[in-house]
Design an enzyme around this catalytic site. Structure first.
Site, PDB file in Angstrom:
ATOM      1  N   HIS A  80       0.853  -1.191   0.000  1.00  0.00           N
ATOM      2  CA  HIS A  80       0.000   0.000   0.000  1.00  0.00           C
ATOM      3  C   HIS A  80       0.890   1.242   0.000  1.00  0.00           C
ATOM      4  O   HIS A  80       2.080   1.155   0.296  1.00  0.00           O
ATOM      5  CB  HIS A  80      -0.910   0.001   1.237  1.00  0.00           C
ATOM      6  CG  HIS A  80      -0.154   0.105   2.522  1.00  0.00           C
ATOM      7  ND1 HIS A  80       0.480  -0.979   3.113  1.00  0.00           N
ATOM      8  CD2 HIS A  80       0.120   1.161   3.330  1.00  0.00           C
ATOM      9  CE1 HIS A  80       1.086  -0.589   4.217  1.00  0.00           C
ATOM     10  NE2 HIS A  80       0.886   0.710   4.371  1.00  0.00           N
ATOM     11  N   HIS A  90       5.831   6.193  -2.092  1.00  0.00           N
ATOM     12  CA  HIS A  90       6.597   4.949  -2.137  1.00  0.00           C
ATOM     13  C   HIS A  90       5.781   3.797  -1.555  1.00  0.00           C
ATOM     14  O   HIS A  90       4.934   3.995  -0.688  1.00  0.00           O
ATOM     15  CB  HIS A  90       7.913   5.087  -1.368  1.00  0.00           C
ATOM     16  CG  HIS A  90       7.735   5.211   0.102  1.00  0.00           C
ATOM     17  ND1 HIS A  90       7.344   6.386   0.713  1.00  0.00           N
ATOM     18  CD2 HIS A  90       7.860   4.292   1.087  1.00  0.00           C
ATOM     19  CE1 HIS A  90       7.251   6.190   2.007  1.00  0.00           C
ATOM     20  NE2 HIS A  90       7.561   4.927   2.271  1.00  0.00           N
TER      21      HIS A  90
END
Length: 183
Positions: A36, A120
């Site tokens: 995620h 990221h």
């Protein structure tokens, strides 16, 4: 923010190739089911603050229009973590991250000092005592381009720590609530 299954599958194929590179035993690879993008890290949240967090996250989601995103390349944070990056609607993603951070603060969550958002998705962390050079992994990810998707929701995700004493145990990520963007 949770990428769709198709994006996860594309990234998983690229990561499977990374796991064959020399030095990979010095890394703890994250599980695909936990991949995620963290927009705002809330840390420990008192249960009594959760309703206010949820209300404010709902408002933040309503003010954000859906946007396009794709998984793209990668990078590293020193020798600590290897990550996949994102491309596409990064300005919209940063705005949503800022809104999520502000929503948590307004709900009373003690947030760490605010930093510029870096999109990221963590792929691996260095094992304790390991000195793995992550640059070859970043080089191998350089050409990775995932298929674009439309980000249409904001998720509040709880991180459950790995089971103590179980070798290879991973944290488990549990979506608590999901809001549509722009509604």
């Amino acid at each position: 923010m949770l990428p769709p299954a198709e994006a996860i599958d594309e990234l998983a194929a690229a990561v499977d190739r990374l796991r064959t590179l020399p030095g990979n035993e010095g890394l703890r690879w994250t599980g695909h089911d936990g991949w995620h993008f963290t927009l705002a890290f809330l840390g420990e949240v008192d249960e009594e603050l959760l309703p206010a967090v949820e209300e404010r996250f709902g408002r933040a989601a309503a003010r954000q229009a859906p946007f396009s995103l794709r998984l793209h390349g990668g990078g590293h944070f020193g020798r600590r973590a290897l990550w996949a990056g994102a491309a596409g609607g990064l300005d919209a993603m940063r705005l949503l991250a800022d809104r999520a951070d502000a929503a948590a603060r307004r709900a009373g969550v003690a947030m760490d000092e605010h930093r510029a958002y870096k999109a990221h998705l963590t792929l691996a962390r260095s094992r304790t005592g390991s000195d793995t050079d992550l640059r070859p992994y970043v080089d191998a990810l350089a050409g990775f381009e995932g298929t674009a998707w439309t980000v249409s929701e904001l998720a509040l995700v709880r991180s459950n720590p790995p089971t103590a004493g179980v070798p290879g145990a991973q944290p488990r990520y549990e979506p608590l609530r999901i809001w549509p963007l722009g509604h």
